[in-house]
Design a protein around this motif. Sequence first.
Motif, PDB file in Angstrom:
ATOM      1  N   GLY A  40       0.839  -1.310  -0.202  1.00 46.30           N
ATOM      2  CA  GLY A  40       0.000   0.015  -0.097  1.00 46.30           C
ATOM      3  C   GLY A  40       0.897   1.300   0.054  1.00 46.30           C
ATOM      4  N   ILE A  41       0.246   2.300  -0.285  1.00 47.59           N
ATOM      5  CA  ILE A  41       0.984   3.773  -0.250  1.00 47.59           C
ATOM      6  C   ILE A  41       0.939   4.367   1.136  1.00 47.59           C
ATOM      7  CG2 ILE A  41       0.728   5.854  -1.338  1.00 47.59           C
ATOM      8  CD1 ILE A  41      -0.784   4.595  -3.721  1.00 47.59           C
ATOM      9  N   PRO A  42       1.880   4.686   1.784  1.00 46.34           N
ATOM     10  CA  PRO A  42       1.860   5.353   2.812  1.00 46.34           C
ATOM     11  C   PRO A  42       1.030   6.425   3.179  1.00 46.34           C
ATOM     12  CG  PRO A  42       4.244   4.953   2.261  1.00 46.34           C
ATOM     13  CD  PRO A  42       3.292   4.745   0.996  1.00 46.34           C
ATOM     14  N   VAL A  43       0.359   6.761   4.139  1.00 41.04           N
ATOM     15  CA  VAL A  43      -0.567   7.790   4.237  1.00 41.04           C
ATOM     16  C   VAL A  43      -0.194   9.046   4.151  1.00 41.04           C
ATOM     17  CG1 VAL A  43      -2.395   8.944   5.883  1.00 41.04           C
ATOM     18  CG2 VAL A  43      -2.377   6.212   5.878  1.00 41.04           C
ATOM     19  N   ASP A  44       0.942   9.378   4.683  1.00 38.42           N
ATOM     20  CA  ASP A  44       1.674  10.781   4.606  1.00 38.42           C
ATOM     21  C   ASP A  44       2.210  10.856   3.140  1.00 38.42           C
ATOM     22  OD1 ASP A  44       3.495   8.881   4.765  1.00 38.42           O
ATOM     23  OD2 ASP A  44       4.943   9.909   6.024  1.00 38.42           O
ATOM     24  N   PRO A  82      -0.776  12.880  -0.365  1.00 42.37           N
ATOM     25  CA  PRO A  82      -1.039  14.055  -1.042  1.00 42.37           C
ATOM     26  C   PRO A  82      -0.040  14.318  -1.880  1.00 42.37           C
ATOM     27  CG  PRO A  82      -1.545  13.996   1.453  1.00 42.37           C
ATOM     28  CD  PRO A  82      -0.928  12.730   1.308  1.00 42.37           C
ATOM     29  N   ARG A  83       1.282  13.754  -1.984  1.00 44.35           N
ATOM     30  CA  ARG A  83       2.004  14.021  -3.044  1.00 44.35           C
ATOM     31  C   ARG A  83       2.270  12.948  -3.939  1.00 44.35           C
ATOM     32  NH1 ARG A  83       6.811  13.451  -0.598  1.00 44.35           N
ATOM     33  NH2 ARG A  83       6.301  12.589   1.148  1.00 44.35           N
ATOM     34  N   LEU A  84       1.222  12.258  -4.097  1.00 41.94           N
ATOM     35  CA  LEU A  84       1.242  11.191  -5.109  1.00 41.94           C
ATOM     36  C   LEU A  84       1.683  11.369  -6.416  1.00 41.94           C
ATOM     37  CD1 LEU A  84       1.309   7.724  -5.159  1.00 41.94           C
ATOM     38  CD2 LEU A  84      -1.136   7.943  -5.461  1.00 41.94           C
ATOM     39  N   PHE A  85       0.949  12.411  -6.939  1.00 36.25           N
ATOM     40  CA  PHE A  85       1.193  12.776  -8.733  1.00 36.25           C
ATOM     41  C   PHE A  85       1.819  13.990  -8.661  1.00 36.25           C
ATOM     42  CE2 PHE A  85      -3.259  10.625  -7.704  1.00 36.25           C
ATOM     43  CZ  PHE A  85      -2.818   9.474  -8.915  1.00 36.25           C
ATOM     44  N   THR A  86       2.591  14.245  -7.508  1.00 41.53           N
ATOM     45  CA  THR A  86       3.504  15.419  -7.649  1.00 41.53           C
ATOM     46  C   THR A  86       4.791  15.134  -8.538  1.00 41.53           C
ATOM     47  OG1 THR A  86       2.597  16.511  -5.690  1.00 41.53           O
ATOM     48  CG2 THR A  86       4.658  17.282  -6.347  1.00 41.53           C
ATOM     49  N   PRO A  87       5.236  15.844  -9.280  1.00 43.10           N
ATOM     50  CA  PRO A  87       6.642  15.556  -9.936  1.00 43.10           C
ATOM     51  C   PRO A  87       7.583  15.204  -8.887  1.00 43.10           C
ATOM     52  CG  PRO A  87       5.317  17.155 -11.306  1.00 43.10           C
ATOM     53  CD  PRO A  87       4.601  17.029 -10.022  1.00 43.10           C
ATOM     54  N   PHE A  88       8.509  14.092  -9.217  1.00 42.40           N
ATOM     55  CA  PHE A  88       9.671  13.993  -8.355  1.00 42.40           C
ATOM     56  C   PHE A  88       9.560  13.469  -6.960  1.00 42.40           C
ATOM     57  CE2 PHE A  88      10.805  17.563 -11.450  1.00 42.40           C
ATOM     58  CZ  PHE A  88      11.646  16.840 -12.193  1.00 42.40           C
ATOM     59  N   SER A  89       8.346  13.165  -6.708  1.00 43.24           N
ATOM     60  CA  SER A  89       7.875  12.656  -5.407  1.00 43.24           C
ATOM     61  C   SER A  89       8.089  11.290  -5.493  1.00 43.24           C
ATOM     62  CB  SER A  89       6.455  13.107  -4.984  1.00 43.24           C
ATOM     63  OG  SER A  89       6.389  14.509  -4.916  1.00 43.24           O
ATOM     64  N   ALA A  95       2.981  11.374 -12.244  1.00 42.56           N
ATOM     65  CA  ALA A  95       2.637  12.766 -12.361  1.00 42.56           C
ATOM     66  C   ALA A  95       2.246  12.771 -14.037  1.00 42.56           C
ATOM     67  CB  ALA A  95       3.940  13.749 -12.082  1.00 42.56           C
ATOM     68  N   ILE A  96       3.352  12.334 -14.894  1.00 46.58           N
ATOM     69  CA  ILE A  96       3.052  12.165 -16.196  1.00 46.58           C
ATOM     70  C   ILE A  96       1.848  11.410 -16.634  1.00 46.58           C
ATOM     71  CG2 ILE A  96       3.749  11.229 -18.579  1.00 46.58           C
ATOM     72  CD1 ILE A  96       6.659  11.725 -17.416  1.00 46.58           C
ATOM     73  N   ARG A 120      -7.093   3.566  -4.883  1.00 44.03           N
ATOM     74  CA  ARG A 120      -7.758   2.957  -3.519  1.00 44.03           C
ATOM     75  C   ARG A 120      -6.334   2.179  -3.009  1.00 44.03           C
ATOM     76  NH1 ARG A 120     -10.950  -0.045  -7.043  1.00 44.03           N
ATOM     77  NH2 ARG A 120     -10.400  -2.380  -7.163  1.00 44.03           N
ATOM     78  N   THR A 121      -5.989   2.127  -1.816  1.00 40.46           N
ATOM     79  CA  THR A 121      -4.751   1.652  -1.456  1.00 40.46           C
ATOM     80  C   THR A 121      -5.085   1.181   0.097  1.00 40.46           C
ATOM     81  OG1 THR A 121      -2.620   1.845  -0.951  1.00 40.46           O
ATOM     82  CG2 THR A 121      -3.736   3.595  -0.425  1.00 40.46           C
TER      83      THR A 121
END
Length: 486
Positions: free
Chosen positions: A417-421, A424-431, A449-450, A465-466
């Motif tokens: 799964g994807i960490p909760v914290d 919010p940055r999941l689709f931010t470039p270079f994250s 992001a792409i 969903r995760t």
Amino acid sequence: MPLTQPNGLNTHLCVLVVDDFAITRRLICKTVKNLGFKTLQASGGAEALRVFKAEQPDIVLLDLLMPEIDGFAVTRAIKSIEGERWTPVVVISGLEGDAHLLKALQAQADDFLHKPISAEILGHKLNNLARVLNLQKQHSALLTRSRAITENNFDGILVVDPQQRVQGINFRCEQLFHAKREQLIGRSLSELLPKLQLNDALEAGLHSQVLLTQGLDGSELPVEVGVTFFYQDNALYLLATVRDISERQRVDQLKQQFIATLSHELRTPLTSIIGALKMLHGTQAAQFNATSTQLIEMADRNAGRLLKMVNELLDINRSASGSLQLDLQWYLLSELLAEALLTHAGYAAQHQVNIELALAPEISNAQLQTDHHRLMQILGNLISNACKFSPKAASVTVRAYINDAQLILEVEDQGCGIPVDFQPRLFTPFSQAEAGDARIRGGSGLGLAITKQLIEAMSGQINYRTSELGTCFKLTFPRGALQCKP
């Protein structure tokens, strides 16, 4: 009866006692001092007004019947000069009947006392007034602080009434709209922000839009407008925050130009290097020993990774500038998905993961209008991520079905799964979720992001969903992009 006890809140309050009889004046002052108040004295109306203007007392105890200027005239004068600061005036009278008291109240007196004055009643009245004045001072302090914050805010702030007319602004708005405050108050919000979508803002509750302001001098300025609302007297008011983004847009443009220039300058030599390495490896492999061959393969592999990153940077840049071009054509969906799975079969085997394809029956003859290259890029990003973050021997499922006349594609893994914290940055470039883990597994942090920008360029959406049992990315394609033939 005992005198009301002094209140600690009274010590900073001052009472002006006005009476033309010195004995009465001194007795009242003594009683007031015993209650913890400071006192000032005046022997007549003219002196009372001079003291009031000079000392600004908090409360006035005023005898009504005085020679020259009586208490009625003094009351009216005090109320005309007190401004926003409320100064309670308590009139004192020894006359019988209520007519003169009514006249005093009509002159804006706040309360009254009968002579002879009861110390107990005087104490209760003054203490009650002291409580109100202290609340007023607290309110005034909060109001002053609020005004200071509002007036010195970097963003423009507009308060809009239920008729969508500007009721209040701060100083920054004067600068943004190139007008004085009195020119802006009362104007329609649509006149200042003509492209603001209020319906979306009201539905979202808190909404941000990028648009152009319309200054009173005809100038336009790119701004980001945040809109929320509040209720006052059961009426809906809007609060709009206006931020100048002209500098941000200028910097973004410079950044895009830099990335585009750098990427183009890198891609040409990288393409030449990769071509030379492949020729060297393909035509003269027999001349190299095992170590040399491994070095050539490693150089080819890393040059390919660099070229992929350069291409991703170019895609991000094109999408941000609105210059991303799509070649939309009709393709058989089952063939597209089979191609995507075949392309990544080797990558899945490298991570010891199985890829499964689950097609709903209605998908077998469905056609999708899409950009072939971009769809492969989207599916490649999602499938490679799913393989990369799945445990060994796990399965990655690529699922396709139709819901409400829309095509749904899902890529689901069995990872942790994807960490909760990080969400919010999941689709931010270079994250990337974990720097250490990302280095082990590879990746630039640009893939998702792409993917988001590409699917939105096709008028679609991406959601996910995760949980600790895995993550599923869901692509929704627009109506009209799918055809199902019998």
